[in-house]
Design a protein around this motif. Structure first.
Motif, mmCIF file in Angstrom:
data_model
loop_
_atom_site.group_PDB
_atom_site.id
_atom_site.type_symbol
_atom_site.label_atom_id
_atom_site.label_comp_id
_atom_site.label_asym_id
_atom_site.label_seq_id
_atom_site.Cartn_x
_atom_site.Cartn_y
_atom_site.Cartn_z
ATOM 1 N N VAL A 67 0.835 -1.203 0.000
ATOM 2 C CA VAL A 67 0.000 0.000 0.000
ATOM 3 C C VAL A 67 0.868 1.251 0.000
ATOM 4 O O VAL A 67 0.575 2.235 -0.702
ATOM 5 N N LYS A 68 1.958 1.224 0.771
ATOM 6 C CA LYS A 68 2.855 2.383 0.849
ATOM 7 C C LYS A 68 3.500 2.681 -0.505
ATOM 8 O O LYS A 68 3.544 3.847 -0.944
ATOM 9 N N SER A 71 0.938 3.877 -3.220
ATOM 10 C CA SER A 71 0.385 5.211 -2.978
ATOM 11 C C SER A 71 1.216 6.300 -3.659
ATOM 12 O O SER A 71 0.738 7.424 -3.848
ATOM 13 N N LYS A 74 -0.299 8.063 -6.636
ATOM 14 C CA LYS A 74 -1.397 9.001 -6.363
ATOM 15 C C LYS A 74 -2.659 8.671 -7.171
ATOM 16 O O LYS A 74 -3.293 9.540 -7.782
ATOM 17 N N VAL A 96 -5.295 -1.388 -2.550
ATOM 18 C CA VAL A 96 -4.579 -0.773 -3.669
ATOM 19 C C VAL A 96 -5.518 -0.548 -4.849
ATOM 20 O O VAL A 96 -5.506 0.524 -5.482
ATOM 21 N N SER A 99 -7.908 2.377 -4.511
ATOM 22 C CA SER A 99 -7.263 3.683 -4.646
ATOM 23 C C SER A 99 -6.749 3.947 -6.060
ATOM 24 O O SER A 99 -6.379 5.080 -6.382
ATOM 25 N N ASN A 100 -6.720 2.889 -6.898
ATOM 26 C CA ASN A 100 -6.193 3.024 -8.268
ATOM 27 C C ASN A 100 -7.130 2.329 -9.249
ATOM 28 O O ASN A 100 -6.808 1.251 -9.774
#
Length: 304
Positions: A67-68, A71, A74, A96, A99-100
Motif C-alpha cells: 500500500v505504501k 500510494s 497518487k 490498492v 485507490s487506483n
C-alpha cells in the motif's frame, strides 16, 4: 583539492530521465543515494505508474509495504505486477485497487496467499463503467474453479472461443509473455485444460507436425498435445510436447527434448545438461567445462 560533501554538485539532469525505466528494487535504492534523487522520486509520479514487484524484494513485500509503495502513484497506477509475492493478501490488494481504479494490467502470478474471491473482487472494481482491465494473470492462485474462470471472463468481456484462436501460448515463452511492455498478450493467462478440466495455464505445441494437426482439428476442443503442464510434458527449452519421444538427461528437474539436449553444454562427468533457466547451478572449476551439482557434491566428498 577535494570537494567537501556540501560542495558536491547535484546529479546530471539526464540521470532523472532514466528513473521511470528502472526496476522497483533499483528505484528504492536510488532514493537512498542522495537528496536530489530522493526528492525527485518523492514528487514525481512517473516512475511509479508501472510497478513490477519481483526478485529480490518480492518475498519481503507485505500488505503494508504494498500500500505504501503503490500510494506513490497518487491513484494513477497503470500496471501492477506482483510475481510470487506470497505475503500479499486480499485486504492489501483490494486497498490498492480501490485507490487506483484505472489499472489496465494486473499480474498476480504465484501470489499464493490471495484467494480467487479476492481476485474477483479486484476485477469487479477494475471493470466498472469507464474502467478497462485489459490483462489479468492469476496462474499459481489456488482453488480456481470453472465458474470462477467464467465469472472473470464475463467481467472482462472475454469470448473464450475467440481467446483460443487469437494468441497461441507456448510453454518456453511463458516468462516473456507477460512482460508489461508487450501489447500482444492474452487477456487472461489461464484456461480450462482440455485434458483434466482444471483451471491452469494451457499451452500449445510449437512442433510443426502438431501445428498442422491442430489446424486440421481446429473445430475440436480436445487437441492431443494441448494441455496444462501437468497433463502434457514439454521441453523447457523449445516447448514441444515430449510424449513418445526420446529425452536427453537433464541435470535439473526440467525436461529436455533430445534436439535441445544435443545443443546444450554437458557436465564433464555424467554428461547431463542444464537448461538455460538453471545454468547458474553449474559448478565451474579451473579446467574447461563444468560439473553438475550432484557430481560436484560427490567430488567434494571424495576429496575429504
Amino acid at each position: 583539492m577535494t570537494q567537501t560533501s556540501s560542495q558536491l554538485s547535484p546529479p546530471h539532469e539526464a540521470m532523472f530521465l532514466i528513473l521511470p525505466y528502472l526496476p522497483l528494487f533499483e528505484l528504492l535504492s536510488m532514493s537512498q543515494v542522495c537528496k536530489s534523487f530522493r526528492d525527485a522520486l518523492k514528487h514525481d509520479i512517473l516512475p511509479w505508474l508501472n510497478i513490477i514487484v519481483e526478485k529480490p524484494i518480492n518475498t519481503r513485500f507485505s500488505d503494508e509495504f504494498l500500500v505504501k509503495i503503490m500510494s506513490k502513484a497518487k491513484g494513477r497506477l497503470n500496471v501492477v505486477a506482483l510475481k510470487n509475492c506470497f505475503k500479499i493478501r486480499d485486504e492489501g490488494l483490494l486497498q490498492v485497487i480501490a485507490s487506483n481504479p484505472f489499472i489496465n494490467k494486473l499480474y498476480l502470478q504465484g501470489c499464493t496467499s490471495l484467494t480467487i474471491e479476492g481476485v474477483i473482487g479486484a476485477v469487479k472494481l477494475l471493470t466498472k463503467p469507464n474502467h478497462r482491465l485489459k490483462n489479468l494473470a492469476i496462474s499459481g492462485i489456488y482453488n480456481v474453479k470453472i465458474e470462477d474462470f467464467q465469472t472473470l471472463c464475463y467481467l472482462m468481456g472475454i469470448n473464450q472461443m475467440q481467446m483460443k484462436q487469437i494468441k497461441k501460448n507456448y510453454y518456453h515463452m511463458r516468462r516473456e509473455l507477460y512482460a508489461f511492455k508487450q501489447e500482444s498478450q492474452p487477456s487472461i493467462d489461464v484456461d480450462i485444460c482440455p485434458k483434466c478440466g482444471e483451471i491452469r495455464e494451457v499451452f500449445d505445441c510449437p512442433r510443426a507436425s502438431c501445428k498442422k494437426r491442430m489446424q486440421q482439428q481446429q473445430k475440436q476442443l480436445l487437441i492431443e498435445c494441448r494441455g496444462c503442464f501437468l497433463c502434457v510434458p514439454r521441453c523447457e527449452e523449445c516447448g514441444v510436447c515430449t510424449k513418445d519421444e526420446e529425452l536427453g538427461e537433464a541435470a535439473c528437474v526440467d525436461i529436455l527434448c533430445l534436439n535441445c539436449w544435443l545443443h546444450l553444454p554437458k557436465c564433464n562427468f555424467c554428461n547431463k545438461a542444464y537448461c538455460n533457466q538453471h545454468a547458474h547451478q553449474q559448478h565451474v572449476g579451473s579446467s574447461l567445462g563444468f560439473l553438475c551439482g550432484e557430481c560436484s557434491f560427490h567430488a567434494t566428498q571424495s576429496s575429504h
